[in-house]
Scaffold this motif. Structure first.
Motif, PDB file in Angstrom:
ATOM      1  N   GLY B 146       0.822  -1.210   0.000  1.00 47.02           N
ATOM      2  CA  GLY B 146       0.000   0.000   0.000  1.00 47.02           C
ATOM      3  C   GLY B 146       0.852   1.254   0.000  1.00 47.02           C
ATOM      4  O   GLY B 146       0.533   2.232   0.665  1.00 47.02           O
ATOM      5  N   SER B 158       1.866   0.692   4.489  1.00 42.96           N
ATOM      6  CA  SER B 158       1.346  -0.077   5.618  1.00 42.96           C
ATOM      7  C   SER B 158       2.087  -1.404   5.719  1.00 42.96           C
ATOM      8  O   SER B 158       2.797  -1.801   4.791  1.00 42.96           O
ATOM      9  CB  SER B 158      -0.159  -0.314   5.463  1.00 42.96           C
ATOM     10  N   THR B 165       0.824   1.790   9.866  1.00 46.29           N
ATOM     11  CA  THR B 165       1.065   2.630   8.700  1.00 46.29           C
ATOM     12  C   THR B 165       2.231   3.544   9.028  1.00 46.29           C
ATOM     13  O   THR B 165       2.332   4.061  10.147  1.00 46.29           O
ATOM     14  CB  THR B 165      -0.184   3.454   8.348  1.00 46.29           C
ATOM     15  N   PRO B 187      -3.576  -5.023   6.966  1.00 49.61           N
ATOM     16  CA  PRO B 187      -3.793  -4.162   5.795  1.00 49.61           C
ATOM     17  C   PRO B 187      -3.222  -4.855   4.561  1.00 49.61           C
ATOM     18  O   PRO B 187      -2.128  -5.411   4.621  1.00 49.61           O
ATOM     19  CB  PRO B 187      -2.994  -2.896   6.130  1.00 49.61           C
ATOM     20  N   ASP B 189      -3.714  -3.508   1.122  1.00 48.81           N
ATOM     21  CA  ASP B 189      -3.402  -2.566   0.048  1.00 48.81           C
ATOM     22  C   ASP B 189      -3.943  -1.218   0.503  1.00 48.81           C
ATOM     23  O   ASP B 189      -4.654  -1.136   1.516  1.00 48.81           O
ATOM     24  CB  ASP B 189      -4.063  -2.986  -1.273  1.00 48.81           C
ATOM     25  N   ALA B 190      -3.604  -0.163  -0.216  1.00 48.15           N
ATOM     26  CA  ALA B 190      -4.072   1.155   0.186  1.00 48.15           C
ATOM     27  C   ALA B 190      -4.164   2.070  -1.021  1.00 48.15           C
ATOM     28  O   ALA B 190      -3.676   1.750  -2.101  1.00 48.15           O
ATOM     29  CB  ALA B 190      -3.128   1.756   1.221  1.00 48.15           C
ATOM     30  N   ALA B 201      -6.465   2.382   3.880  1.00 44.62           N
ATOM     31  CA  ALA B 201      -5.925   1.024   3.806  1.00 44.62           C
ATOM     32  C   ALA B 201      -7.067   0.033   3.934  1.00 44.62           C
ATOM     33  O   ALA B 201      -7.901   0.145   4.839  1.00 44.62           O
ATOM     34  CB  ALA B 201      -4.897   0.790   4.911  1.00 44.62           C
TER      35      ALA B 201
END
Lengths: 108, 382
Positions: B146, B158, B165, B187, B189-190, B201
């Motif tokens: 992310g 992240s 993060t 998490p 992906d973001a 995220a």
């Protein structure tokens, strides 16, 4: 891909109707499953199976694992991880075919 | 640099094939061919592939960003390779294998730095965009992902394993890292909105997402859409959803749910839910057409032959196409007139008219995945 010839040979053997059982994996299925391993398992485990979000599935990483365990992981997933159960999408015979496919280069 | 540029220009001019016409890059793009470690350089206006360039390593899960002049693409491969491609000479002009296993990258707002997120050994490495020399290593204690660019020469990423993060400020002599803990479980992906303000995220380990207001004096993580799947049966996820900087649709942000076959709509300012749309399968990409009038969605295996188009005002599905087996990615032309769709298992990219939703062209490509048009160079978070 040094084993392509061997695989082809195996596929040709499987094509013999006398061998194919009701839920056996036929040559067309084998091609589909090989594609699935490469492309769709590859989403998480990498096209070269060196891993990603999923763990590596290289011969080195799978050394010492047995086919029953691998087939079970494929069919039922691993709870609390990103590995989903594939049982809704494939037969047990297909899961075993994939387990054997992944194990075929593991040194005994 | 000027000497190198002069040399390059001479060699370009010296090549008779290239000297015939000047060429701008604004309608060019790059299509990743994931199984062969190659890319296609494409021309949007001509619906044509201009060249295939090979030598990028393992491109499963590859992505790329563009230099501010839209001449160079930085390609992030799965195998840790960071490769710099010159769209004009159609050649690789730099390559480093900077880690064992990578998951995408970003370019700083000033175009001077390229950052790569790594699964193995984890963390983020940052490189000089000109030379690909490493300028910083940001450890993370887990799988970094992310990774997005943020205004002020910052990067945000992240960590899957730790639910953190990190905001990396590269504006000074040394990287300044701010860690936000407990943003949520796993998490995956973001994205960052195109105003550079909101980092969101997606969370695999819990129902809900995490949002960070980067305009705040002291950014903090806030859960959004908590328990969105409550009471519904969880579905297996055969491909992780992807969050990308095309999420802003008018006053809303559109997001793929995970474990549920729906996309989620939230108000872009309050981040409160404004609606849900049941979809054909587990969404992978939910991408707003430039302008935000519709959102196009593709799906995880085994529902990945289909694309649905959703009206962002009514949240109703207004179109459904079946481009072919294994639709992996979509990319809009800069003003949204066309959408290019990669159909991996038919080895082609299908071009759709976004008004009629009819195919108007096709390009042959080897197992195509990501499609990236150069207009991304001028958008935050892409």
């Amino acid at each position: 891909m040094p084993d392509r010839a061997a695989l082809l040979l195996a596929l040709l053997c499987l094509a013999a109707p006398a061998i194919a059982g009701e839920d056996a994996v036929g040559p067309a299925d084998a091609r589909r499953l090989e594609h699935l391993v490469l492309q769709d398992c590859g989403s998480c485990h990498g096209l070269t199976r060196k891993g990603g979000l999923g763990s590596p599935l290289t011969p080195e990483a799978l050394a010492g694992q047995d086919r029953d365990l691998i087939a079970t992981v494929i069919l039922d997933g691993v709870p609390n991880t990103a590995m989903p159960p594939w049982r809704p999408l494939m037969t047990e015979a297909e899961a075993y075919w994939i387990a054997d496919y992944l194990l075929k280069d593991v040194k005994k | 640099m000027t000497r190198l540029a002069a040399f390059l220009m001479c060699s370009v001019l010296a090549a008779p094939g290239l000297a015939q016409e000047l060429r701008a890059t604004g309608d060019m793009g790059v299509v990743v061919e994931r199984a062969t470690g190659s890319v296609l350089i494409v021309d949007q206006s001509d619906h044509a592939a201009l060249a295939r360039v090979e030598g990028f390593g393992d491109l499963s899960h590859a992505s790329l960003v563009f230099s501010p002049d839209e001449r160079f693409a930085y390609v992030f491969g799965r195998d840790g390779g960071l490769t710099k491609l010159d769209l004009l000479t159609q050649k690789i002009v730099g390559r480093v294998v900077q880690a064992g296993n990578s998951i995408g990258g970003a370019i700083s707002d000033d175009g001077k730095l390229v950052a790569v997120a790594n699964y193995e050994p984890g963390g983020v490495n940052i490189f000089d965009a000109d030379t690909l020399e490493q300028v910083a290593a940001i450890p993370a204690g887990g799988k970094a992902l992310g990774l997005e660019d943020a205004p002020g020469r910052r990067f945000v990423f992240s960590v899957w394993d730790t639910g953190e993060t990190r905001i990396v400020d590269m504006s000074g002599a040394e990287p300044k890292v701010t860690t936000l803990t407990n943003i949520g479980a796993e998490p995956y992906d973001a994205l960052i909105t195109d105003d550079g303000r909101t980092y969101i995220a997606g969370l695999f380990g819990e129902d809900g997402l995490s949002a960070i207001d980067l305009w705040a004096e002291t950014p903090t993580a806030r859960r959004i859409l908590p328990h969105y799947g409550r009471g519904q049966q969880e579905m297996p996820v055969y491909k992780m959803p992807h969050l990308e900087g095309w999420a802003k649709a008018g006053d809303q942000i559109v997001l793929p749910a995970i474990h549920h076959h729906e996309v989620l709509w939230i108000d872009a300012r309050t981040l409160e839910e404004t609606g849900r749309t049941q979809t054909h399968g587990q969404p992978v990409f939910a991408m707003a057409r430039p302008g935000g009038r519709q959102v196009w969605v593709n799906f995880a295996h085994p529902d990945n032959d289909t694309v649905q188009v959703i009206d962002s005002m009514t949240h109703q599905i207004v179109g459904e196409m079946v481009p072919g087996p294994a639709v992996l990615h979509m990319e809009f032309t800069a003003r949204g007139t066309e959408a290019w769709v990669s159909v991996r298992d038919e080895n082609k990219v299908v071009i759709y008219d976004t008004t009629t939703l009819k195919p108007i062209g096709e390009i042959a490509a080897e197992s195509p995945s990501g499609i990236f048009f150069t207009a991304r160079a001028h958008r935050m978070g892409l």
